[in-house]
Design an enzyme around this catalytic site. Structure first.
Site, PDB file in Angstrom:
ATOM      1  N   ASP A  23       6.638  -1.198  -2.984  1.00 10.92           N
ATOM      2  CA  ASP A  23       6.275  -0.181  -1.999  1.00 10.92           C
ATOM      3  C   ASP A  23       7.494   0.282  -1.184  1.00 10.92           C
ATOM      4  OD1 ASP A  23       4.438   1.423  -0.665  1.00 10.92           O
ATOM      5  OD2 ASP A  23       3.048  -0.203  -0.250  1.00 10.92           O
ATOM      6  N   GLU A  71       6.872   4.930  -3.893  1.00  9.62           N
ATOM      7  CA  GLU A  71       7.466   5.547  -2.694  1.00  9.62           C
ATOM      8  C   GLU A  71       6.842   6.915  -2.439  1.00  9.62           C
ATOM      9  OE1 GLU A  71       8.761   8.213  -4.495  1.00  9.62           O
ATOM     10  OE2 GLU A  71      10.423   8.279  -3.055  1.00  9.62           O
ATOM     11  N   TRP A  72       5.625   7.093  -2.993  1.00 10.13           N
ATOM     12  CA  TRP A  72       4.745   8.217  -2.655  1.00 10.13           C
ATOM     13  C   TRP A  72       5.318   9.592  -3.012  1.00 10.13           C
ATOM     14  CZ3 TRP A  72       6.212   5.539   2.252  1.00 10.13           C
ATOM     15  CH2 TRP A  72       5.645   4.274   2.314  1.00 10.13           C
ATOM     16  N   GLY A  73       6.352   9.611  -3.855  1.00  8.62           N
ATOM     17  CA  GLY A  73       6.920  10.895  -4.249  1.00  8.62           C
ATOM     18  C   GLY A  73       7.893  11.458  -3.219  1.00  8.62           C
ATOM     19  N   ASP A 106      -1.263   8.090  -0.509  1.00 12.75           N
ATOM     20  CA  ASP A 106      -2.422   7.271  -0.884  1.00 12.75           C
ATOM     21  C   ASP A 106      -3.675   8.109  -1.099  1.00 12.75           C
ATOM     22  OD1 ASP A 106      -0.664   5.242  -0.491  1.00 12.75           O
ATOM     23  OD2 ASP A 106      -1.927   4.112   0.899  1.00 12.75           O
TER      24      ASP A 106
END
Ligand code: GLA
Length: 420
Positions: free
Chosen positions: A167, A200-202, A222
């Site tokens: 994460d 890393e959520w883009g 998320d």
């Protein structure tokens, strides 16, 4: 939790500010030891499939609950349908490292220890996944891996970990690409094949540099169990199924074997309607996305089970060509998504985003398929394809005729086209 997600926003802003730098870096091909070692590559020739604890349980996990879940993973038919990785997300650790700097599985939650739990997962013919974070702390405040990459990787390997989800909370000014390469190398150095799942959520456009670093990378924030409404959580926003879907066409060309765009874990069985769940699952399969279930398997309804274990729909996701669908048309909430398949066929998904049923009369001859990315075309004035309605499990004619059907609100009709 609020403070945690302030970090997400902060890292998001840092991500935006560093986009130019990342773009410049991305021009050079990433050379990692991982991609240089044939033994450990090819861990995900098709999108990874599994289950992860986060969407339903967050940090409320323990050995008893998870052993039950492993048992149900097998008895429910999930394993036989192709799901393989059983992953513990955030919350498995003690709040502090031990006196040697080693991570410790929370002894209250895991009295038998993590090696014993991993052995249990393996004894059922499954693979074992675990979670940590590139920052000082995980998103839920447990010890992160920053500065401990090699020792943490060795610990995971000694437990028999097969997948690491990594994460991006509490990372301050860390460089994302470098941090993920460091951890990839640490995993590589253990000699154990560990599928590396970047999360890393883009924020730093991982699709431009993560191929060869890890096998899958989150491309968005998320997910939440809502079909079309994002959920504002104060300092951050959880994304609906359709919000995530709408971000996929722009990055579909980066998807492929061993480097999958990850639109986040599934919310099937977590509160949406049957139609919405079916549409959500179909779209993930059309996108050739990792299929990581996130529901309570012990309480899975027959409907949920029928969605998650539908072999014909899963086969579309797992198709060896590994090409994500493109959006072929979009009008009045009705969309056509098209995915070329390895046998020369196509999957075509009609998505009704709207709140009312919509009738369609689809003229194949007037809608040739053309995918410049995979260089595949289908001209229906020449070749004839058989049509199979995958969810209805019935043949519905050929591309020579018109395809007429009604698509219920917030639902899909999913067709498989096979050349005659
Ligand atoms: C982030 C990730 C989630 C989950 C949580 C755990 O929000 O994106 O998938 O792993 O952290 O704290």
């Amino acid at each position: 939790m609020k403070a945690i997600y302030n970090h997400i926003i902060l890292t998001g802003l840092i991500g935006l500010l560093t986009v130019n730098v990342v773009l410049a870096q991305s021009e050079a091909p990433v050379q990692t030891q991982k991609s240089a070692n044939a033994k450990i590559t090819n861990l995900a020739p098709t999108p990874p499939m599994g289950w992860n604890s986060w969407n339903t349980f967050q940090t409320r996990i323990d050995e008893k609950l998870l052993r039950d879940m492993v048992d149900t993973f097998v008895s429910s038919g999930m394993r036989d349908a192709g799901y393989k990785y059983f992953t513990l997300d955030d919350g498995w650790m003690s709040m502090e490292r031990d006196q040697n700097g080693q991570l410790v599985a929370d002894p209250k939650k895991f009295p038998s220890g993590m090696k014993a739990f991993a052995d249990y997962v393996h004894s059922k013919g499954l693979k074992f996944g675990i979670y940590n974070c590139a920052g000082d702390k995980t998103c839920a405040g447990y010890p992160g891996t920053r500065g401990h990459e090699y020792e943490d990787a060795r610990l995971y390997a000694s437990w028999g970990v097969d997948l690491l989800k990594y994460d991006w909370c509490n990372t301050d000014s860390l460089n994302a690409r470098e941090a993920y390469i460091t951890m990839a190398r640490a995993l590589q150095a253990t000699g154990r094949p560990v599928l590396f799942s970047l999360c890393e959520w883009g924020n730093h456009q991982p699709w431009l540099w993560a191929n060869g670093v890890g096998e899958m990378y989150r491309a968005t924030g998320d997910i939440t169990a809502n079909f079309d409404k994002d959920k504002h959580m104060g300092t951050w926003t959880a994304l609906s199924v359709l919000t995530i879907v709408d971000k996929q066409p722009a990055i579909r060309q980066y998807n492929g074997p061993n480097h999958w765009n990850d639109p986040d874990m599934l919310e099937v069985g977590n509160g949406m309607s049957f139609a919405e769940d079916k549409a959500h699952f179909s779209l993930w399969c059309m996108l050739a996305a990792p299929l990581i279930a996130g529901n309570d398997l012990r309480k899975m309804s027959e409907q949920t089970k029928n969605i998650l274990t539908n072999k014909a729909v899963i086969a579309i996701d797992q198709d060896a060509l590994g090409v994500a669908a493109y959006r072929n048309s979009s009008e009045n909430g009705l969309e056509t998504w098209v995915k070329p398949l390895s046998d020369g066929g196509w999957a075509v998904c009609f998505l009704n985003r709207s709140d009312k049923a919509q009738d369609i009369t689809y003229n194949w001859a007037k809608n040739p398929l053309q995918d410049s990315f995979s260089r595949r075309t289908a001209d229906f004035t020449g070749a004839v394809y058989r049509l199979h309605d995958v969810w209805a499990k019935k043949d519905v004619g050929t591309t020579r005729g018109l395809f007429k059907t009604s698509i219920p609100a917030r639902d899909v009709v999913l067709l498989l086209l096979t050349q005659k």
